[in-house]
Design a protein around this motif. Structure first.
Motif: not given
Length: 316
Positions: A1-22
């Protein structure tokens, strides 16, 4: 069971950018790109709350993981990925789909530390945060510290590709943690093309296949929806049955597209709310996926946020 909450900005995950090659760079570190879904773990006074990327509290769905994290030394907010492993110890997104119904080998792979004992660590360099993270993690089979390699991303990527894994993460060793932001200080490099998509319809079943033939797929574009093709492979019988049951409840009276698309005469349209993940070989000149394969539903992202993921060349 889950419920939706509003995560405070400071707890939101940092997101990565897709790039083309290693690439190789002495200022960067490289980690496994886990094939699961993002999970923020908040440990406070011995109580553990688990959050999905879109703010759902999912502690009750993964009680064993939450209990394992009770052994964390002190209070903390940890960033990581929940994965399900096959018999060879490889993470697969498809396995995670059935983890709540069937026995699955779950692991929480922790890779960053945002807060510790009330102290905000997000302004510290990544490598310092990881050192502190490793020191507080409990010794438990369900909890894994995400190790990294320095400098040699190209060699690491080739190893991952050889093992048939999803890809690698590249992170600047001195990068700060930017909550809720997508940044080029973290990059994801995939071994094959994958894209989150929105299901907007399904076609009638053909031959011996039950429930439906293929799913009509779309991405958000401006205030509307862009057609990107159909996917008709990658479904188990159980997936066909369960998806069909969900789709029937979402029936819509008309197409979400401004112009006609393939197989409209045999398509049942649905409200665009279910998000799935597919892998494919390439984009066609018409902007459709070539040889898409269904991997599973994603519950950690809203349909309106699913847009085309562009590969950004990294300045090396």
């Amino acid at each position: 069971m889950s419920r939706t909450t509003t995560l405070p900005r400071r707890l939101q995950p940092m997101l990565a950018t897709l790039t083309d090659a290693p690439f190789d760079d002495v200022g960067w570190v490289f980690e496994d790109k886990y094939d699961g879904f993002r999970m923020i773990a908040k440990i406070e006074g011995g109580k553990v709350t688990l959050y999905s990327r879109n703010g759902k509290i999912i502690s009750h769905s993964y009680v064993e993981v939450a209990k394992a994290l009770e052994g964390t030394k002190g209070d903390a907010v940890i960033d990581g990925e929940l994965v399900a492993l096959d018999k060879d110890g490889t993470s697969h997104f498809q396995l995670l789909q059935n983890a709540l119904r069937h026995q699955a080998t779950l692991r929480y792979c922790a890779f960053d530390l945002m807060f510790k004992d009330g102290q905000d660590l997000r302004g510290l360099p990544l490598l310092q945060r990881k050192t502190q993270l490793k020191a507080i993690l409990p010794r438990h089979k369900l909890i894994v510290f995400s190790a990294h390699r320095k400098t040699h991303g190209t060699k690491f990527f080739k190893e991952v590709e050889r093992r048939g894994l999803e890809g690698i993460m590249a992170k600047r060793g001195d990068s700060i943690y930017q909550s809720g932001a997508r940044t080029d200080n973290w990059l994801k490099i995939k071994t094959s093309k994958r894209q989150e998509v929105v299901i907007v319809g399904f076609t009638a079943p053909r031959r011996t296949r039950p429930f439906f033939g293929a799913l009509a797929l779309a991405l958000r574009e401006g205030n509307g929806w862009r057609y990107i093709g159909h996917v008709g492979t990658g479904f188990s019988y159980q997936a066909l049955e369960e998806l069909h049951a969900k789709l029937i409840k979402l029936k819509a009276s008309k197409s979400p597209f401004r112009s006609k698309v393939k197989d409209e005469a045999v398509t049942t349209w649905v409200r665009p709310s279910l998000v799935a993940e597919v892998k494919f070989t390439e984009w066609t000149s018409k902007g459709e996926m070539r040889h898409p394969v269904y991997l599973g539903l994603r519950t950690d992202k809203r349909a309106k946020d699913v847009v085309l993921e562009h590969e950004t060349p990294h300045s090396r």
